[in-house]
Design a protein around this motif. Structure first.
Motif, PDB file in Angstrom:
ATOM      1  N   ASP A 169     -10.373   4.798  -4.814  1.00  0.00           N
ATOM      2  CA  ASP A 169      -8.917   4.499  -5.944  1.00  0.00           C
ATOM      3  C   ASP A 169      -9.071   2.881  -6.427  1.00  0.00           C
ATOM      4  O   ASP A 169      -9.205   2.312  -7.753  1.00  0.00           O
ATOM      5  CB  ASP A 169      -7.848   4.808  -5.709  1.00  0.00           C
ATOM      6  CG  ASP A 169      -6.856   4.877  -7.682  1.00  0.00           C
ATOM      7  OD1 ASP A 169      -7.182   5.098  -8.529  1.00  0.00           O
ATOM      8  OD2 ASP A 169      -5.685   4.781  -7.406  1.00  0.00           O
ATOM      9  N   ILE A 170      -8.436   2.549  -5.222  1.00  0.00           N
ATOM     10  CA  ILE A 170      -8.002   0.441  -5.521  1.00  0.00           C
ATOM     11  C   ILE A 170      -8.602  -0.353  -4.853  1.00  0.00           C
ATOM     12  O   ILE A 170      -9.111  -0.856  -6.058  1.00  0.00           O
ATOM     13  CB  ILE A 170      -7.771   0.584  -3.537  1.00  0.00           C
ATOM     14  CG1 ILE A 170      -6.398   1.390  -3.899  1.00  0.00           C
ATOM     15  CG2 ILE A 170      -7.747  -0.977  -3.553  1.00  0.00           C
ATOM     16  CD1 ILE A 170      -5.199   1.416  -1.944  1.00  0.00           C
TER      17      ILE A 170
ATOM     18  N   GLU B 163     -10.491   8.180  -0.216  1.00  0.00           N
ATOM     19  CA  GLU B 163     -10.298   8.846  -1.696  1.00  0.00           C
ATOM     20  C   GLU B 163      -9.453   7.907  -1.680  1.00  0.00           C
ATOM     21  O   GLU B 163      -9.458   7.113  -2.752  1.00  0.00           O
ATOM     22  CB  GLU B 163      -9.646  10.291  -1.612  1.00  0.00           C
ATOM     23  CG  GLU B 163      -9.000  10.460  -2.836  1.00  0.00           C
ATOM     24  CD  GLU B 163      -8.645  12.370  -3.348  1.00  0.00           C
ATOM     25  OE1 GLU B 163      -7.795  12.178  -4.116  1.00  0.00           O
ATOM     26  OE2 GLU B 163      -8.796  12.490  -2.519  1.00  0.00           O
ATOM     27  N   ASN B 164      -8.455   7.258  -1.242  1.00  0.00           N
ATOM     28  CA  ASN B 164      -7.352   6.472  -1.622  1.00  0.00           C
ATOM     29  C   ASN B 164      -8.183   4.685  -1.911  1.00  0.00           C
ATOM     30  O   ASN B 164      -7.451   4.121  -3.064  1.00  0.00           O
ATOM     31  CB  ASN B 164      -6.469   6.143  -1.139  1.00  0.00           C
ATOM     32  CG  ASN B 164      -4.965   7.145  -1.229  1.00  0.00           C
ATOM     33  OD1 ASN B 164      -5.198   7.731  -2.377  1.00  0.00           O
ATOM     34  ND2 ASN B 164      -4.348   7.271  -0.323  1.00  0.00           N
TER      35      ASN B 164
ATOM     36  N   VAL C 230       2.496   2.993  -2.916  1.00  0.00           N
ATOM     37  CA  VAL C 230       1.861   3.846  -4.038  1.00  0.00           C
ATOM     38  C   VAL C 230       1.623   4.750  -3.142  1.00  0.00           C
ATOM     39  O   VAL C 230       1.000   5.897  -4.006  1.00  0.00           O
ATOM     40  CB  VAL C 230       0.288   2.071  -4.685  1.00  0.00           C
ATOM     41  CG1 VAL C 230      -0.313   3.517  -5.303  1.00  0.00           C
ATOM     42  CG2 VAL C 230       1.195   1.824  -5.248  1.00  0.00           C
ATOM     43  N   TYR C 231       0.835   4.802  -1.945  1.00  0.00           N
ATOM     44  CA  TYR C 231       0.101   5.965  -2.089  1.00  0.00           C
ATOM     45  C   TYR C 231       0.420   6.299  -0.751  1.00  0.00           C
ATOM     46  O   TYR C 231       1.622   5.560   0.683  1.00  0.00           O
ATOM     47  CB  TYR C 231      -1.437   5.915  -0.819  1.00  0.00           C
ATOM     48  CG  TYR C 231      -2.300   4.870  -1.654  1.00  0.00           C
ATOM     49  CD1 TYR C 231      -2.466   5.731  -3.112  1.00  0.00           C
ATOM     50  CD2 TYR C 231      -2.101   3.758  -2.273  1.00  0.00           C
ATOM     51  CE1 TYR C 231      -3.524   5.640  -4.376  1.00  0.00           C
ATOM     52  CE2 TYR C 231      -3.411   3.264  -3.534  1.00  0.00           C
ATOM     53  CZ  TYR C 231      -4.314   3.876  -4.507  1.00  0.00           C
ATOM     54  OH  TYR C 231      -4.573   3.645  -5.931  1.00  0.00           O
ATOM     55  N   GLU C 232       0.506   7.524   0.034  1.00  0.00           N
ATOM     56  CA  GLU C 232       1.404   8.036   1.277  1.00  0.00           C
ATOM     57  C   GLU C 232       0.457   7.312   2.113  1.00  0.00           C
ATOM     58  O   GLU C 232       0.698   7.838   3.643  1.00  0.00           O
ATOM     59  CB  GLU C 232       1.194   9.412   1.435  1.00  0.00           C
ATOM     60  CG  GLU C 232       2.839   9.510  -0.104  1.00  0.00           C
ATOM     61  CD  GLU C 232       3.674  11.001  -0.041  1.00  0.00           C
ATOM     62  OE1 GLU C 232       3.270  11.897   0.705  1.00  0.00           O
ATOM     63  OE2 GLU C 232       4.483  10.982  -0.871  1.00  0.00           O
ATOM     64  N   ASP C 233      -0.816   8.596   1.826  1.00  0.00           N
ATOM     65  CA  ASP C 233      -1.842   8.633   3.565  1.00  0.00           C
ATOM     66  C   ASP C 233      -2.507   7.690   3.370  1.00  0.00           C
ATOM     67  O   ASP C 233      -3.508   7.167   2.514  1.00  0.00           O
ATOM     68  CB  ASP C 233      -3.170  10.038   2.992  1.00  0.00           C
ATOM     69  CG  ASP C 233      -1.759  11.111   3.145  1.00  0.00           C
ATOM     70  OD1 ASP C 233      -0.646  11.250   4.277  1.00  0.00           O
ATOM     71  OD2 ASP C 233      -2.485  12.013   2.526  1.00  0.00           O
TER      72      ASP C 233
ATOM     73  N   ASN D 212      -6.782   7.143   3.695  1.00  0.00           N
ATOM     74  CA  ASN D 212      -7.608   8.126   3.269  1.00  0.00           C
ATOM     75  C   ASN D 212      -8.993   6.976   2.515  1.00  0.00           C
ATOM     76  O   ASN D 212      -9.122   6.437   1.754  1.00  0.00           O
ATOM     77  CB  ASN D 212      -7.870   8.885   3.594  1.00  0.00           C
ATOM     78  CG  ASN D 212      -7.174   9.713   1.701  1.00  0.00           C
ATOM     79  OD1 ASN D 212      -7.332   9.090   0.601  1.00  0.00           O
ATOM     80  ND2 ASN D 212      -5.464  10.353   1.939  1.00  0.00           N
TER      81      ASN D 212
ATOM     82  N   TYR E  42       1.297  -1.497  -0.229  1.00  0.00           N
ATOM     83  CA  TYR E  42       0.358  -0.203   0.286  1.00  0.00           C
ATOM     84  C   TYR E  42       0.707   1.386   0.003  1.00  0.00           C
ATOM     85  O   TYR E  42       0.682   2.367  -0.929  1.00  0.00           O
ATOM     86  CB  TYR E  42      -0.235  -0.165   1.425  1.00  0.00           C
ATOM     87  CG  TYR E  42      -1.594   1.240   1.111  1.00  0.00           C
ATOM     88  CD1 TYR E  42      -3.036   1.122   0.614  1.00  0.00           C
ATOM     89  CD2 TYR E  42      -1.562   2.470   1.901  1.00  0.00           C
ATOM     90  CE1 TYR E  42      -4.010   1.994   0.885  1.00  0.00           C
ATOM     91  CE2 TYR E  42      -2.203   3.310   1.620  1.00  0.00           C
ATOM     92  CZ  TYR E  42      -3.383   3.058   1.348  1.00  0.00           C
ATOM     93  OH  TYR E  42      -4.040   4.430   1.900  1.00  0.00           O
ATOM     94  N   PHE E  43       1.847   1.417   0.715  1.00  0.00           N
ATOM     95  CA  PHE E  43       2.455   2.461   1.027  1.00  0.00           C
ATOM     96  C   PHE E  43       3.446   2.996  -0.129  1.00  0.00           C
ATOM     97  O   PHE E  43       4.145   3.909  -0.064  1.00  0.00           O
ATOM     98  CB  PHE E  43       3.380   2.238   2.459  1.00  0.00           C
ATOM     99  CG  PHE E  43       2.438   2.691   3.565  1.00  0.00           C
ATOM    100  CD1 PHE E  43       2.253   4.010   3.414  1.00  0.00           C
ATOM    101  CD2 PHE E  43       1.446   1.845   4.426  1.00  0.00           C
ATOM    102  CE1 PHE E  43       0.350   4.337   4.077  1.00  0.00           C
ATOM    103  CE2 PHE E  43       1.285   1.966   5.136  1.00  0.00           C
ATOM    104  CZ  PHE E  43       0.391   3.202   5.440  1.00  0.00           C
TER     105      PHE E  43
END
Length: 88
Positions: free
Chosen positions: A42-43, A38-39, A31-34, A36, A28-29
């Motif tokens: 997207d996933i 919204e992410n 690709v994404y920093e947070d 939330n 996960y990290f």
């Protein structure tokens, strides 16, 4: 990032399923920093597209279980009329 995702799907009724996706936090990290919603959306959309699944996700929630190193996404999937879903 979708490699290594564990899917758990439960049928609630004819048009509704509950979907849980478990993702290793390391992936996960990458690709994404947070963490939330919204992410999470997207996933879920990417996952459904990769499975050619025409469901419409609603009520997406995301939780981070640091002890098990898992990001857990839960959502309701609606199937109505088998119409093609456009993902934006």
């Amino acid at each position: 990032m979708l490699n290594g995702v564990v899917e758990i799907r439960e049928r609630k009724n004819n048009n509704l399923y509950n979907l849980t996706l478990e993702i290793p936090d390391k992936r996960y990290f990458e690709v994404y920093e947070d963490i939330n919603e919204e992410n999470a959306l997207d996933i879920v959309n990417r996952y459904l597209i990769s499975k050619q699944d025409d469901a419409r996700p609603q009520n997406i929630k995301i939780k981070y279980d640091q002890n098990s190193h898992l990001i857990r996404l839960t959502t309701d999937l609606y199937y109505l009329g088998n119409d093609h879903t456009d993902y934006n």
